[in-house]
Design an enzyme around this catalytic site. Structure first.
Site, PDB file in Angstrom:
ATOM      1  CD  GLN A  21      27.934  38.142  43.202  1.00 55.47           C
ATOM      2  OE1 GLN A  21      29.033  37.755  43.388  1.00 55.47           O
ATOM      3  NE2 GLN A  21      27.601  39.667  43.405  1.00 55.47           N
ATOM      4  N   GLY A  22      24.762  35.235  41.050  1.00 57.89           N
ATOM      5  CA  GLY A  22      24.362  35.302  39.621  1.00 57.89           C
ATOM      6  C   GLY A  22      24.242  36.665  38.793  1.00 57.89           C
ATOM      7  CE1 TYR A  23      24.031  40.610  41.993  1.00 54.43           C
ATOM      8  CE2 TYR A  23      25.343  42.328  41.763  1.00 54.43           C
ATOM      9  CZ  TYR A  23      24.390  42.081  42.368  1.00 54.43           C
ATOM     10  OH  TYR A  23      23.729  42.367  43.282  1.00 54.43           O
ATOM     11  CB  SER A  24      29.598  37.668  35.775  1.00 57.83           C
ATOM     12  OG  SER A  24      30.248  38.633  37.018  1.00 57.83           O
TER      13      SER A  24
ATOM     14  CD  GLU B  93      31.129  40.985  45.087  1.00 61.06           C
ATOM     15  OE1 GLU B  93      29.923  40.999  44.507  1.00 61.06           O
ATOM     16  OE2 GLU B  93      31.629  40.082  44.570  1.00 61.06           O
TER      17      GLU B  93
ATOM     18  CB  SER C 115      38.255  44.936  36.842  1.00 54.58           C
ATOM     19  OG  SER C 115      37.936  46.140  36.353  1.00 54.58           O
ATOM     20  CG  ASN C 116      41.565  46.249  41.711  1.00 56.44           C
ATOM     21  OD1 ASN C 116      40.635  45.660  42.240  1.00 56.44           O
ATOM     22  ND2 ASN C 116      42.523  46.060  42.512  1.00 56.44           N
ATOM     23  CD  GLU C 117      42.214  46.823  35.626  1.00 55.77           C
ATOM     24  OE1 GLU C 117      41.296  46.167  36.152  1.00 55.77           O
ATOM     25  OE2 GLU C 117      43.400  46.492  35.740  1.00 55.77           O
TER      26      GLU C 117
END
Ligand SMILES: Cc1cc2nc3c(=O)[nH]c(=O)nc-3n(C[C@H](O)[C@H](O)[C@H](O)COP(=O)(O)OP(=O)(O)OC[C@H]3O[C@@H](n4cnc5c(N)ncnc54)[C@H](O)[C@@H]3O)c2cc1C
Length: 397
Positions: free
Chosen positions: A126-129, A244, A382-384
């Protein structure tokens, strides 16, 4: 509410158990139980066994070669696999790209790529970030410029899980830098073996290198590898992320992790009694078990709705937060249960050395798993940030 299996569900559970007992090789389940990492060949072998049975893509419709299971069947399969210490099914092709292609891919893309995901002909990542584009994903900068019947891609992706094994990467790329951030993004399938692609490992807290940096320098990508429409990639990217996140909840892993924790807490002692009888420990154990039961029910609700054709929405953020908090709490309690034997990661404890590691066998992977699973509350958004989404979308704050 009666959550016990119906006779049909019980029969399905027995079928899964019988399959696992006949086909799951001990060399794989032993490694998973011991917390050891699996090689590319191990993952491929397990995927191939499931594919032969028609069980590799539980959620895919039968027309695409999936099992077409309903939510409960998927839950039973996941639970039994986790309890048998089966390797996890890698999500990149099956749970991420597959649903996107089924929903937005051209007929030619579906015909070509979906069977290859099932057969294992391609290993996807996966190339997102990117550096500077994680939570704020829409600020991504990797650039794709149309050049005849190709795109020319330049830029960098990061945190690419298992990219060292992959021959294909699905990428978010910027195709219109002048448009509003979300409106200039496209979803591109890129051959990792093409000239100009470079993969560099990142060393993690647990001593492994399961994530990578991926660099693109003038990489030529055929235009037929564009999924959907140019500059509409953000829509497909968000659709993929809901799948995801639902997947990261990992109910099966938590069920198996909790069983293992109870086993350890019955053996370990505190104040002359089994640790499981320590009131403080027992209270934390009970709380996480109740949370897990509630989350498993929510998970069933969400995947039932997804099976009816509705993409999971904000519920996927709820599952992601709750599921990962539970998995991390189980890791933390396990670390506390084995006390000083949860040593900082030493590869000797897992892969063998001249001297056996100090402490019981079950303590070997505990520290490594604790450190490795710090990632759960970060990746997939992230959860935040998921809490922000829940606050805005569900609570309308
Ligand atoms: C082990 C691992 C594997 C991964 N695998 C992949 C992969 O295969 N492919 C891929 O594309 N990506 C992958 N990722 C990347 C992952 O999706 C990002 O790390 C994640 O989205 C967070 O982005 P960031 O790391 O840039 O942190 P940042 O976005 O810089 O965030 C830093 C901190 O600030 C907080 N924060 C940021 N914005 C807000 C806000 N608006 N409100 C409140 N808090 C905020 C975050 O919660 C976090 O604590 C992986 C990450 C890890 C750790």
């Amino acid at each position: 509410m009666d959550l016990s299996d119906t006779p049909e569900e019980l029969a399905f559970r027995e079928e899964v158990r019988a399959f696992l007992s006949a086909h799951l090789p001990a060399r794989l389940s032993d490694r998973v139980r011991a917390g050891k990492s699996l090689s590319k060949e191990d993952h491929e072998a397990w995927h191939a066994m499931l594919n032969t049975k028609g069980w590799l893509a539980g959620s895919w419709p039968k027309e695409y070669g999936g099992a077409g299971w309903n939510a409960v069947e998927r839950h039973i399969f996941e639970e039994e696999c986790a309890l048998a210490y089966a390797p996890r099914i890698l999500p990149f092709g099956l749970a991420m790209l597959g649903p996107v292609l089924q929903a937005f891919g051209s007929p030619a893309q579906k015909d070509y790529w979906l069977p290859r995901i099932l057969s294992g002909a391609d290993w996807w990542c996966q190339g997102y970030s990117e550096p500077g584009a994680g939570s704020d994903l829409a600020s991504l900068k990797t650039r794709a410029v149309r050049d005849g019947d190709h795109y020319l891609v330049n830029g960098q992706k990061t945190w690419t899980t298992l990219g060292q094994h992959a021959n294909m990467i699905f990428c978010l790329v910027r195709t219109d830098p002048a448009a509003k951030a979300q409106e200039g993004i496209s979803f591109l399938l890129i051959d990792m073996t093409a000239p100009g692609v470079e993969v560099r490992p990142i060393l993690l807290l647990d001593g492994t290198a399961e994530v990578n940096e991926v660099w693109f320098t003038d990489v030529r990508v055929p235009v037929e590898n564009l999924v959907g429409e140019e500059n509409k990639g953000w829509t497909y990217a968000k659709y993929l992320l809901t799948h995801e996140r639902t997947n990261i909840a990992g109910v099966g892993f938590s069920i198996a992790g909790l069983e293992r924790l109870k086993h350890i807490a019955r053996i370990e002692r505190s104040g002359g009694r089994p640790l499981i009888e320590n009131p403080h420990f027992a209270a934390r154990l009970a709380k996480v078990e109740i949370d897990l039961m509630a989350m498993a029910t929510t998970n069933l609700r969400v995947i039932s709705r997804a099976a009816e054709g509705q993409a999971p929405g904000v519920e996927s953020s709820m599952l992601k937060v709750k599921g990962t908090v539970i998995r991390q709490e189980i890791n933390d309690l396990t670390r506390r249960a084995v006390g000083p034997y949860a040593m900082p990661f030493v590869s000797e404890a897992l892969e063998g050395a001249n001297e056996p590691p100090v402490g019981p066998d079950y303590a070997g992977p505990v520290a490594a798993q604790y450190f490795n699973n710090r990632k759960l509350s970060i990746y997939g958004g992230s959860n935040e940030v998921q809490r922000q989404i829940i606050a805005k979308t569900l609570l309308e704050l």
